[in-house]
Design an enzyme around this catalytic site. Structure first.
Site, PDB file in Angstrom:
ATOM      1  N   ASN A  37       0.824  -1.225   0.000  1.00  0.00           N
ATOM      2  CA  ASN A  37       0.000   0.000   0.000  1.00  0.00           C
ATOM      3  C   ASN A  37       0.855   1.271   0.000  1.00  0.00           C
ATOM      4  O   ASN A  37       0.336   2.373   0.104  1.00  0.00           O
ATOM      5  CB  ASN A  37      -0.963   0.012   1.204  1.00  0.00           C
ATOM      6  CG  ASN A  37      -0.228   0.125   2.527  1.00  0.00           C
ATOM      7  OD1 ASN A  37       1.001   0.045   2.571  1.00  0.00           O
ATOM      8  ND2 ASN A  37      -0.962   0.300   3.607  1.00  0.00           N
ATOM      9  N   LYS A 110      -3.185 -20.350   3.190  1.00  0.00           N
ATOM     10  CA  LYS A 110      -3.984 -21.564   3.486  1.00  0.00           C
ATOM     11  C   LYS A 110      -4.916 -21.887   2.321  1.00  0.00           C
ATOM     12  O   LYS A 110      -5.007 -23.046   1.888  1.00  0.00           O
ATOM     13  CB  LYS A 110      -4.786 -21.314   4.769  1.00  0.00           C
ATOM     14  CG  LYS A 110      -5.692 -22.434   5.166  1.00  0.00           C
ATOM     15  CD  LYS A 110      -6.261 -22.161   6.570  1.00  0.00           C
ATOM     16  CE  LYS A 110      -7.501 -22.967   6.830  1.00  0.00           C
ATOM     17  NZ  LYS A 110      -8.743 -22.213   6.630  1.00  0.00           N
ATOM     18  N   TYR A 150       5.139  -2.188  17.627  1.00  0.00           N
ATOM     19  CA  TYR A 150       5.854  -3.006  16.632  1.00  0.00           C
ATOM     20  C   TYR A 150       6.187  -4.364  17.231  1.00  0.00           C
ATOM     21  O   TYR A 150       5.892  -5.415  16.654  1.00  0.00           O
ATOM     22  CB  TYR A 150       7.121  -2.259  16.223  1.00  0.00           C
ATOM     23  CG  TYR A 150       7.988  -2.939  15.190  1.00  0.00           C
ATOM     24  CD1 TYR A 150       7.558  -3.115  13.878  1.00  0.00           C
ATOM     25  CD2 TYR A 150       9.276  -3.377  15.524  1.00  0.00           C
ATOM     26  CE1 TYR A 150       8.388  -3.710  12.923  1.00  0.00           C
ATOM     27  CE2 TYR A 150      10.107  -3.964  14.583  1.00  0.00           C
ATOM     28  CZ  TYR A 150       9.655  -4.131  13.276  1.00  0.00           C
ATOM     29  OH  TYR A 150      10.483  -4.712  12.336  1.00  0.00           O
ATOM     30  N   THR A 180      19.289  -4.519   9.309  1.00  0.00           N
ATOM     31  CA  THR A 180      19.822  -4.706   7.957  1.00  0.00           C
ATOM     32  C   THR A 180      19.893  -3.353   7.253  1.00  0.00           C
ATOM     33  O   THR A 180      19.040  -2.492   7.484  1.00  0.00           O
ATOM     34  CB  THR A 180      18.925  -5.690   7.184  1.00  0.00           C
ATOM     35  OG1 THR A 180      18.891  -6.922   7.917  1.00  0.00           O
ATOM     36  CG2 THR A 180      19.450  -5.966   5.790  1.00  0.00           C
TER      37      THR A 180
HETATM   38  P1  NAD Z   1      10.053  -0.883   4.642  1.00  0.00           P
HETATM   39  O1  NAD Z   1       9.245   0.101   5.434  1.00  0.00           O
HETATM   40  O2  NAD Z   1      11.020  -0.374   3.655  1.00  0.00           O
HETATM   41  O3  NAD Z   1       9.089  -1.908   3.896  1.00  0.00           O
HETATM   42  C1  NAD Z   1       7.845  -2.306   4.413  1.00  0.00           C
HETATM   43  C2  NAD Z   1       6.848  -2.332   3.261  1.00  0.00           C
HETATM   44  O4  NAD Z   1       5.577  -2.769   3.742  1.00  0.00           O
HETATM   45  C3  NAD Z   1       6.634  -0.951   2.635  1.00  0.00           C
HETATM   46  O5  NAD Z   1       6.744  -1.023   1.234  1.00  0.00           O
HETATM   47  C4  NAD Z   1       5.222  -0.595   3.060  1.00  0.00           C
HETATM   48  O6  NAD Z   1       4.575   0.289   2.174  1.00  0.00           O
HETATM   49  C5  NAD Z   1       4.568  -1.964   3.146  1.00  0.00           C
HETATM   50  N1  NAD Z   1       3.382  -2.008   4.000  1.00  0.00           N
HETATM   51  C6  NAD Z   1       3.252  -1.617   5.280  1.00  0.00           C
HETATM   52  N2  NAD Z   1       1.988  -1.809   5.700  1.00  0.00           N
HETATM   53  C7  NAD Z   1       1.323  -2.370   4.669  1.00  0.00           C
HETATM   54  C8  NAD Z   1      -0.026  -2.812   4.497  1.00  0.00           C
HETATM   55  N3  NAD Z   1      -0.939  -2.710   5.466  1.00  0.00           N
HETATM   56  N4  NAD Z   1      -0.373  -3.349   3.308  1.00  0.00           N
HETATM   57  C9  NAD Z   1       0.518  -3.466   2.298  1.00  0.00           C
HETATM   58  N5  NAD Z   1       1.801  -3.051   2.399  1.00  0.00           N
HETATM   59  C10 NAD Z   1       2.191  -2.509   3.586  1.00  0.00           C
HETATM   60  O7  NAD Z   1      10.779  -1.818   5.712  1.00  0.00           O
HETATM   61  P2  NAD Z   1      11.882  -2.942   5.514  1.00  0.00           P
HETATM   62  O8  NAD Z   1      13.093  -2.512   6.229  1.00  0.00           O
HETATM   63  O9  NAD Z   1      11.972  -3.341   4.105  1.00  0.00           O
HETATM   64  O10 NAD Z   1      11.233  -4.143   6.358  1.00  0.00           O
HETATM   65  C11 NAD Z   1      10.533  -5.196   5.712  1.00  0.00           C
HETATM   66  C12 NAD Z   1      10.119  -6.225   6.736  1.00  0.00           C
HETATM   67  O11 NAD Z   1      11.264  -6.753   7.391  1.00  0.00           O
HETATM   68  C13 NAD Z   1       9.191  -5.682   7.824  1.00  0.00           C
HETATM   69  O12 NAD Z   1       8.214  -6.649   8.126  1.00  0.00           O
HETATM   70  C14 NAD Z   1      10.117  -5.509   9.004  1.00  0.00           C
HETATM   71  O13 NAD Z   1       9.436  -5.648  10.226  1.00  0.00           O
HETATM   72  C15 NAD Z   1      11.125  -6.612   8.792  1.00  0.00           C
HETATM   73  N6  NAD Z   1      12.419  -6.281   9.410  1.00  0.00           N
HETATM   74  C16 NAD Z   1      13.280  -5.392   8.811  1.00  0.00           C
HETATM   75  C17 NAD Z   1      14.480  -5.083   9.440  1.00  0.00           C
HETATM   76  C18 NAD Z   1      15.498  -4.155   8.829  1.00  0.00           C
HETATM   77  O14 NAD Z   1      16.548  -3.942   9.430  1.00  0.00           O
HETATM   78  N7  NAD Z   1      15.279  -3.606   7.655  1.00  0.00           N
HETATM   79  C19 NAD Z   1      14.789  -5.647  10.682  1.00  0.00           C
HETATM   80  C20 NAD Z   1      13.867  -6.510  11.261  1.00  0.00           C
HETATM   81  C21 NAD Z   1      12.692  -6.841  10.610  1.00  0.00           C
END
Ligand code: NAD
Ligand code: UDP
Length: 319
Positions: A37, A110, A150, A180
């Site tokens: 989104n 599922k 979170y 990351t």
């Molecule tokens: P990011 O914010 O760049 O990407 C998250 C994406 O999810 C975005 O494109 C956002 O628009 C989309 N999104 C959020 N809510 C949504 C919804 N309701 N419907 C559809 N799309 C939605 O973050 P990221 O760093 O790429 O992280 C990606 C995943 O990895 C996340 O779940 C995050 O919790 C997990 N994570 C990332 C890190 C890191 O260091 N980057 C560390 C731990 C966990």
């Protein structure tokens, strides 16, 4: 007989990690449907994929029912704000995507008899009392603090994922991602790495929160994606830490970035956000054992590549 291409749905595929995962799975011969989104993601992250016949972008909020026709082999659920600044700005969407969004993507998996992979996080360990963090550690999270939106959403997400495995025999994977960094991080997402690089490149002071004695262990994006993909294709269903065990203080990171950018920036100290974890370092023995994975990119190399990316994207000079 021609083998049909496997199809993966990636929620959050237009984000930092999601866009790298979309690219990697397409390179591996899969077709990818990216559902996002764009709350924290950007179309420019997937611009290089939009014209490919094996890639489809659906702008959709996964907290709402997801309607995708046809077969699906994998559902990878990455949708969620991930930077502390983002989830503090969007507390309720963060709780909803971790709970309702995870439920919907699990429901899709599922219905299609697909394998489900959850992008979980080291934040489920909270401000850890065990160090480094092993998968068996239950964590130390403040459920009612600002970061709880979170942390608790992700803890719920892990819980419902394993309930789907137990109740519905769904084939699941859970990756606990540690900090990351790399290409396609948003310059203003508020995390330490992009903040420091942009501050250093514009000769502004680097904002270290607290005394800078807090630690993190930074994993370069290609290592992380490699680990995630290996986990997707292995047959282990319980949570697995994927991260770089090379731990550094935040002050140490700030100094390294000043050195690698040849910056004139000074360091300034700002107040520490509430419940900011004091230590974080993954124990990756499980990943080594089950998927024979460990990171190969050093912090210095990864930071150099990230600096190069931030220099190339003009947007750093906007602020
Ligand atoms: P990011 O914010 O760049 O990407 C998250 C994406 O999810 C975005 O494109 C956002 O628009 C989309 N999104 C959020 N809510 C949504 C919804 N309701 N419907 C559809 N799309 C939605 O973050 P990221 O760093 O790429 O992280 C990606 C995943 O990895 C996340 O779940 C995050 O919790 C997990 N994570 C990332 C890190 C890191 O260091 N980057 C560390 C731990 C966990
Ligand atoms: N941090 C900092 N200055 C900044 C941004 C972050 O000192 O400009 C600190 C933050 O308080 C935390 C660490 O750097 O101790 C890592 O923060 P980040 O937001 O990158 O990720 P977190 O691991 O907290 O999710």
């Amino acid at each position: 007989m021609v083998q049909r291409k496997k199809i993966a749905v990636i929620s959050g595929g237009a984000g930092f990690l999601g866009s790298h995962l979309c690219t990697t799975l397409i390179d591996k011969g899969l077709r990818v449907i990216c559902v996002d989104n764009l709350i924290t993601g950007e179309l420019k992250n997937i611009n290089h994929l939009l014209k490919l016949k094996d890639f489809l972008f659906l702008k959709h909020d996964v907290t709402k029912y997801i309607d995708i026709k046809g077969r699906i082999d994998y559902c990878l659920h990455l949708a969620s704000p991930a930077s502390p600044d983002d989830y503090l700005k969007f507390p309720i969407p963060t709780l909803k995507v971790g709970s309702l969004g995870t439920h919907n993507v699990l429901g899709l998996a599922k219905a299609k008899n697909a394998r489900f992979l959850l992008a979980s996080t080291s934040e489920i360990y909270g401000d850890p009392l065990e160090h480094p963090q092993k998968e068996s550690y239950w964590g130390n999270v403040n459920p009612v603090g600002p970061r709880g939106v979170y942390d608790e959403a992700k803890r719920f997400a892990e819980s419902i994922t394993l309930a789907y495995k137990r109740e519905h025999k769904l084939d699941v994977r859970i990756v606990r991602i540690f900090n990351t960094y790399g290409e396609r991080m948003r310059k203003n997402d508020g995390r330490a790495m992009p903040n420091f690089i942009n501050q250093a490149l514009t000769n502004k002071p680097l904002t270290v929160y607290g005394k800078g004695s807090h630690t993190r262990s930074f994993c370069y994006v290609s290592d992380l994606i490699n680990g995630m993909v290996k986990l997707l294709f292995c047959d282990y269903s319980l949570p697995v830490n994927i991260g770089n065990p090379n731990e550094i203080t935040i002050l140490g990171l700030a100094k390294l970035i000043i050195k690698l950018t040849n910056s004139k920036s000074k360091i300034v100290f700002r107040s520490l956000p509430q419940d900011d974890p004091k230590l974080r370092c993954p124990d990756i023995r499980l990943a080594k054992k089950i998927i024979h994975w460990q990171p190969v990119v050093s912090l210095e190399d990864g930071v150099k590549r990230t600096i190069k990316y931030f220099k190339q994207t003009n947007s750093i000079y906007e602020s």
